[in-house]
Design a protein around this motif. Structure first.
Motif, PDB file in Angstrom:
ATOM      1  N   ILE A  67       0.862  -1.187   0.000  1.00 49.74           N
ATOM      2  CA  ILE A  67       0.000   0.000   0.000  1.00 49.74           C
ATOM      3  C   ILE A  67       0.897   1.235   0.000  1.00 49.74           C
ATOM      4  CG2 ILE A  67      -1.783   1.256   1.256  1.00 49.74           C
ATOM      5  CD1 ILE A  67      -2.674  -1.454   2.421  1.00 49.74           C
ATOM      6  N   GLU A  68       0.835   2.009  -1.066  1.00 46.75           N
ATOM      7  CA  GLU A  68       1.781   3.109  -1.271  1.00 46.75           C
ATOM      8  C   GLU A  68       1.769   4.114  -0.133  1.00 46.75           C
ATOM      9  OE1 GLU A  68       3.113   6.368  -4.677  1.00 46.75           O
ATOM     10  OE2 GLU A  68       1.354   5.101  -4.992  1.00 46.75           O
ATOM     11  N   PHE A  69       0.585   4.460   0.373  1.00 40.95           N
ATOM     12  CA  PHE A  69       0.480   5.431   1.464  1.00 40.95           C
ATOM     13  C   PHE A  69       1.258   4.951   2.688  1.00 40.95           C
ATOM     14  CE2 PHE A  69      -1.643   6.741   5.396  1.00 40.95           C
ATOM     15  CZ  PHE A  69      -1.589   8.124   5.287  1.00 40.95           C
ATOM     16  N   ILE A  70       1.122   3.659   3.021  1.00 36.16           N
ATOM     17  CA  ILE A  70       1.821   3.113   4.188  1.00 36.16           C
ATOM     18  C   ILE A  70       3.322   3.025   3.918  1.00 36.16           C
ATOM     19  CG2 ILE A  70       2.021   1.122   5.729  1.00 36.16           C
ATOM     20  CD1 ILE A  70      -0.933   0.558   5.207  1.00 36.16           C
ATOM     21  N   ARG A  71       3.691   2.628   2.699  1.00 33.43           N
ATOM     22  CA  ARG A  71       5.116   2.549   2.344  1.00 33.43           C
ATOM     23  C   ARG A  71       5.780   3.921   2.456  1.00 33.43           C
ATOM     24  NH1 ARG A  71       4.378   0.315  -2.223  1.00 33.43           N
ATOM     25  NH2 ARG A  71       4.807   1.996  -3.696  1.00 33.43           N
ATOM     26  N   GLU A  72       5.085   4.936   1.995  1.00 34.88           N
ATOM     27  CA  GLU A  72       5.583   6.311   2.108  1.00 34.88           C
ATOM     28  C   GLU A  72       5.810   6.680   3.574  1.00 34.88           C
ATOM     29  OE1 GLU A  72       6.561  10.294   1.163  1.00 34.88           O
ATOM     30  OE2 GLU A  72       5.951   8.869  -0.390  1.00 34.88           O
ATOM     31  N   ASN A  73       4.889   6.255   4.415  1.00 34.14           N
ATOM     32  CA  ASN A  73       5.010   6.595   5.834  1.00 34.14           C
ATOM     33  C   ASN A  73       6.095   5.785   6.529  1.00 34.14           C
ATOM     34  OD1 ASN A  73       2.907   8.651   7.032  1.00 34.14           O
ATOM     35  ND2 ASN A  73       1.891   7.606   5.341  1.00 34.14           N
ATOM     36  N   TRP A  74       6.382   4.580   6.061  1.00 40.15           N
ATOM     37  CA  TRP A  74       7.539   3.851   6.590  1.00 40.15           C
ATOM     38  C   TRP A  74       8.819   4.610   6.251  1.00 40.15           C
ATOM     39  CZ3 TRP A  74       7.345   1.167  10.521  1.00 40.15           C
ATOM     40  CH2 TRP A  74       6.440   0.139  10.749  1.00 40.15           C
ATOM     41  N   ALA A  75       8.901   5.148   5.043  1.00 40.95           N
ATOM     42  CA  ALA A  75      10.082   5.940   4.665  1.00 40.95           C
ATOM     43  C   ALA A  75      10.186   7.184   5.543  1.00 40.95           C
ATOM     44  CB  ALA A  75      10.011   6.327   3.188  1.00 40.95           C
ATOM     45  N   LYS A  76       9.045   7.830   5.807  1.00 38.76           N
ATOM     46  CA  LYS A  76       9.040   8.998   6.685  1.00 38.76           C
ATOM     47  C   LYS A  76       9.464   8.616   8.099  1.00 38.76           C
ATOM     48  CE  LYS A  76       5.479  11.779   4.379  1.00 38.76           C
ATOM     49  NZ  LYS A  76       4.099  12.327   4.507  1.00 38.76           N
ATOM     50  N   PHE A  77       8.967   7.475   8.574  1.00 42.72           N
ATOM     51  CA  PHE A  77       9.327   7.019   9.917  1.00 42.72           C
ATOM     52  C   PHE A  77      10.839   6.809  10.024  1.00 42.72           C
ATOM     53  CE2 PHE A  77      10.406   3.378  12.638  1.00 42.72           C
ATOM     54  CZ  PHE A  77       9.965   3.844  13.866  1.00 42.72           C
ATOM     55  N   CYS A  78      11.418   6.152   9.015  1.00 44.26           N
ATOM     56  CA  CYS A  78      12.870   5.926   9.031  1.00 44.26           C
ATOM     57  C   CYS A  78      13.621   7.243   9.036  1.00 44.26           C
ATOM     58  CB  CYS A  78      13.290   5.086   7.820  1.00 44.26           C
ATOM     59  SG  CYS A  78      12.808   3.361   7.920  1.00 44.26           S
ATOM     60  N   PHE A  79      13.156   8.191   8.233  1.00 40.27           N
ATOM     61  CA  PHE A  79      13.807   9.498   8.196  1.00 40.27           C
ATOM     62  C   PHE A  79      13.725  10.192   9.556  1.00 40.27           C
ATOM     63  CE2 PHE A  79      12.928  14.106   7.799  1.00 40.27           C
ATOM     64  CZ  PHE A  79      14.228  14.514   7.581  1.00 40.27           C
ATOM     65  N   GLU A  80      12.549  10.173  10.178  1.00 43.22           N
ATOM     66  CA  GLU A  80      12.381  10.833  11.476  1.00 43.22           C
ATOM     67  C   GLU A  80      13.276  10.191  12.529  1.00 43.22           C
ATOM     68  OE1 GLU A  80      10.908  13.576  12.121  1.00 43.22           O
ATOM     69  OE2 GLU A  80       9.953  13.839  10.169  1.00 43.22           O
ATOM     70  N   SER A 115      10.086  -2.266  -2.770  1.00 46.98           N
ATOM     71  CA  SER A 115      11.280  -1.974  -1.965  1.00 46.98           C
ATOM     72  C   SER A 115      12.164  -0.943  -2.644  1.00 46.98           C
ATOM     73  CB  SER A 115      12.062  -3.265  -1.696  1.00 46.98           C
ATOM     74  OG  SER A 115      11.373  -4.096  -0.788  1.00 46.98           O
ATOM     75  N   VAL A 116      12.317  -1.063  -3.954  1.00 49.39           N
ATOM     76  CA  VAL A 116      13.095  -0.066  -4.688  1.00 49.39           C
ATOM     77  C   VAL A 116      12.463   1.315  -4.503  1.00 49.39           C
ATOM     78  CG1 VAL A 116      13.759   0.731  -6.994  1.00 49.39           C
ATOM     79  CG2 VAL A 116      14.060  -1.676  -6.368  1.00 49.39           C
ATOM     80  N   ASP A 117      11.143   1.388  -4.637  1.00 46.54           N
ATOM     81  CA  ASP A 117      10.433   2.657  -4.452  1.00 46.54           C
ATOM     82  C   ASP A 117      10.661   3.203  -3.048  1.00 46.54           C
ATOM     83  OD1 ASP A 117       8.281   4.656  -5.272  1.00 46.54           O
ATOM     84  OD2 ASP A 117       7.350   3.758  -3.504  1.00 46.54           O
ATOM     85  N   TYR A 156      14.442  11.802   1.411  1.00 45.25           N
ATOM     86  CA  TYR A 156      14.339  12.302   2.780  1.00 45.25           C
ATOM     87  C   TYR A 156      15.717  12.493   3.415  1.00 45.25           C
ATOM     88  CZ  TYR A 156       9.276  11.503   3.036  1.00 45.25           C
ATOM     89  OH  TYR A 156       7.920  11.552   2.842  1.00 45.25           O
ATOM     90  N   LEU A 157      16.602  11.515   3.220  1.00 42.64           N
ATOM     91  CA  LEU A 157      17.910  11.553   3.880  1.00 42.64           C
ATOM     92  C   LEU A 157      18.784  12.692   3.367  1.00 42.64           C
ATOM     93  CD1 LEU A 157      18.805   7.754   4.192  1.00 42.64           C
ATOM     94  CD2 LEU A 157      17.814   9.281   5.910  1.00 42.64           C
ATOM     95  N   GLU A 158      18.458  13.228   2.207  1.00 44.82           N
ATOM     96  CA  GLU A 158      19.193  14.387   1.689  1.00 44.82           C
ATOM     97  C   GLU A 158      19.063  15.584   2.624  1.00 44.82           C
ATOM     98  OE1 GLU A 158      21.184  15.126  -1.167  1.00 44.82           O
ATOM     99  OE2 GLU A 158      21.362  12.951  -0.964  1.00 44.82           O
ATOM    100  N   LYS A 159      18.042  15.568   3.465  1.00 46.56           N
ATOM    101  CA  LYS A 159      17.804  16.691   4.388  1.00 46.56           C
ATOM    102  C   LYS A 159      18.693  16.631   5.622  1.00 46.56           C
ATOM    103  CE  LYS A 159      12.928  16.627   2.994  1.00 46.56           C
ATOM    104  NZ  LYS A 159      11.528  16.428   3.466  1.00 46.56           N
TER     105      LYS A 159
END
Length: 264
Positions: free
Chosen positions: A70-83, A119-121, A129-132
């Protein structure tokens, strides 16, 4: 190559005492942290970590799912890792380690390429995110295993899955050095494949052992780990080799692996 010990956030005090006794050999620590509030638990030990000259790796939560469909949840996992990475910036970690994730079994078996693309996405999103961040740690992804029968299975259990991800993230790896491979010898015992062929992508090796039936983190050479396989893992020439065993087995395991790191 830096040689380290893994611990959970609540064990850090005891593990640092062991490291201090073995500071002629150990110069790295990998800390398991699942949530932001656990970061406060390790903050009081940062001076001790610096005093011992330790580099730091962070193992993020096993619940993270880079394969999430689910793209919305995958996006939020990426955000969680960044935070999490942002909150840990003050510790200047060398890397963040994660597992690839999990999927509904019958859907994954019918179309595993779809989940690898997920996973690639995830890694592309996380890279943005990590660029920040002011620091530029690498992100490593670890081989896993499947033991329990059920509707959900782990992803990241074959060499081909990792090859697909690494081949399709070349651009961001050149840009900010992620993702790379973390080879876990205990997980290899439970789910074997030719992970040694991923040497060029390997940045971290977890030196772990188990009884062949569960990932029970026994002392090194107290389970099914063979000396020849430990040597092959070390010959992958990672930047970090981390002893990942239960606390009670750490000191004996340090003794058991020392000879593998002596100059030839």
């Amino acid at each position: 190559m830096r040689i380290g010990v893994a611990c959970l956030y609540y064990e850090i005090d005891k593990v640092l005492n062991i490291i201090e006794k073995n500071k002629d050999f150990i110069n790295h620590i990998e800390i398991g942290i699942d949530t932001a509030n656990q970061i406060d638990e390790i903050a009081p030990f940062i001076d001790k970590i610096k005093e011992l000259g330790l580099s730091i790796g962070i193992h993020l939560a096993m619940e993270i799912n880079t394969s999430e469909n689910i793209e919305f949840i995958r996006e939020n996992w990426a955000k969680f890792c960044f935070e999490m990475c942002k909150s840990l910036e003050k510790f200047n970690p060398s890397y963040f380690n994660i597992h690839m994730g999990y999927a509904i079994k019958n859907r994954f078996l019918k179309n595993n390429c779809k989940y690898m693309k997920n996973s690639v996405d995830f890694f592309l999103k996380l890279s943005d995110y990590l660029e920040k961040l002011s620091i530029k740690p690498i992100v490593t992804v670890e081989n896993s295993y499947n033991l329990i029968k059920g509707d959900v299975i782990n992803t990241g259990t074959t060499k081909e899955e990792f090859k697909y991800i690494f081949e399709n993230t070349k651009e961001i790896r050149l840009k900010n050095k992620s993702p790379y491979f973390c080879f876990d010898t205990g997980h290899y015992i439970l789910n074997k494949d030719d992970y040694f062929s991923l040497k060029d992508f390997t940045k971290v090796v977890h030196i772990s052992d188990c009884n062949g039936e569960e990932d029970n983190h026994l002392g090194i050479f107290c389970g099914r780990l063979k000396k020849v396989d430990l040597k092959k893992a070390i010959d992958m020439n990672p930047d970090y080799a981390v002893i990942e065993v239960k606390y009670d087995y750490i000191e004996e395991s340090i003794k058991n692996v020392k000879d593998f790191f002596k100059p030839k």
